[in-house]
Design a protein around this motif. Structure first.
Motif, mmCIF file in Angstrom:
data_model
loop_
_atom_site.group_PDB
_atom_site.id
_atom_site.type_symbol
_atom_site.label_atom_id
_atom_site.label_comp_id
_atom_site.label_asym_id
_atom_site.label_seq_id
_atom_site.Cartn_x
_atom_site.Cartn_y
_atom_site.Cartn_z
ATOM 1 N N SER A 67 0.811 -1.217 0.000
ATOM 2 C CA SER A 67 0.000 0.000 0.000
ATOM 3 C C SER A 67 0.845 1.269 0.000
ATOM 4 C CB SER A 67 -0.954 -0.002 1.195
ATOM 5 O OG SER A 67 -0.228 -0.073 2.399
ATOM 6 N N THR A 85 0.034 -5.143 3.233
ATOM 7 C CA THR A 85 -1.285 -5.450 3.773
ATOM 8 C C THR A 85 -1.740 -6.776 3.202
ATOM 9 O OG1 THR A 85 -1.762 -3.091 3.808
ATOM 10 C CG2 THR A 85 -3.627 -4.575 4.067
ATOM 11 N N THR A 92 -7.259 -8.330 8.742
ATOM 12 C CA THR A 92 -6.197 -7.802 7.888
ATOM 13 C C THR A 92 -4.897 -7.714 8.666
ATOM 14 O OG1 THR A 92 -7.816 -6.516 6.651
ATOM 15 C CG2 THR A 92 -5.528 -5.855 6.435
ATOM 16 N N THR A 94 -1.298 -5.991 8.682
ATOM 17 C CA THR A 94 -0.525 -4.887 8.127
ATOM 18 C C THR A 94 0.863 -4.930 8.738
ATOM 19 O OG1 THR A 94 -2.510 -3.551 7.886
ATOM 20 C CG2 THR A 94 -0.413 -2.392 7.828
#
Length: 168
Positions: A67, A85, A92, A94
């Protein structure tokens, strides 16, 4: 020609006076180098260690995205900061990674997300895995150089203080 004296005395230079201000600046440099050493240990080393852990089983992951990513080069040292991510059924993941490696490179770097299916929380990139040995050697050399500079500065402060105390 001039005649040499019968008894020559050795030339002695007066000891250099190292005031507290010089010691302060050396100690300030030690703190700054210590901060760089700590930054290597906090930001760069964890991603490197986890990449060593997943290097054998990592495979491309379709559900992962980079990202935010940027690389910068300083002469022959490259520093890449990436935010990875990975979407999982449980949530999720990250992860922010920092890569530091050496080499001559012109142009852009490309990176694709990779992960070990057994350890998806350690999502990484093919860029990091392809340069694993390079990253390891670069980090060890940088950390050793910083540690040597810190040690050398501290030794010089102690020696100069002892010489100043002995001189008077």
């Amino acid at each position: 020609m001039t005649a040499s004296p019968e008894r020559a005395e050795p030339l002695r230079l007066p000891p250099q006076r190292h005031g507290w201000m010089a010691t302060f600046w050396v100690l300030f440099g030690v703190v700054a180098l210590g901060a760089l050493l700590a930054a290597c240990a906090v930001y760069t080393a964890p991603a490197l260690i986890s990449d060593w852990q997943v290097r054998e089983a990592a495979e491309p992951v379709a559900d992962a995205r980079i990202s935010d990513g940027k690389c910068s080069s300083k002469i022959a040292i490259h520093i890449c900061d990436l935010t990875l991510t990975l979407r999982r059924p449980t949530g999720t993941v990250t992860r922010r990674v920092n890569y530091v490696f050496a080499g001559l490179h012109v142009g852009d770097f490309s990176a694709g997300p990779m992960a070990d299916p057994a350890r998806p929380d350690l999502v990484t990139t093919d860029l990091g895995l392809d340069r694993l040995w390079n990253r390891t050697i670069t980090l060890v050399v940088i950390m050793a150089a910083l540690a040597a500079a810190i040690l050398g500065a501290l030794v010089s402060v102690v020696r100069n203080r002892r010489a100043a105390d002995a001189a008077g």
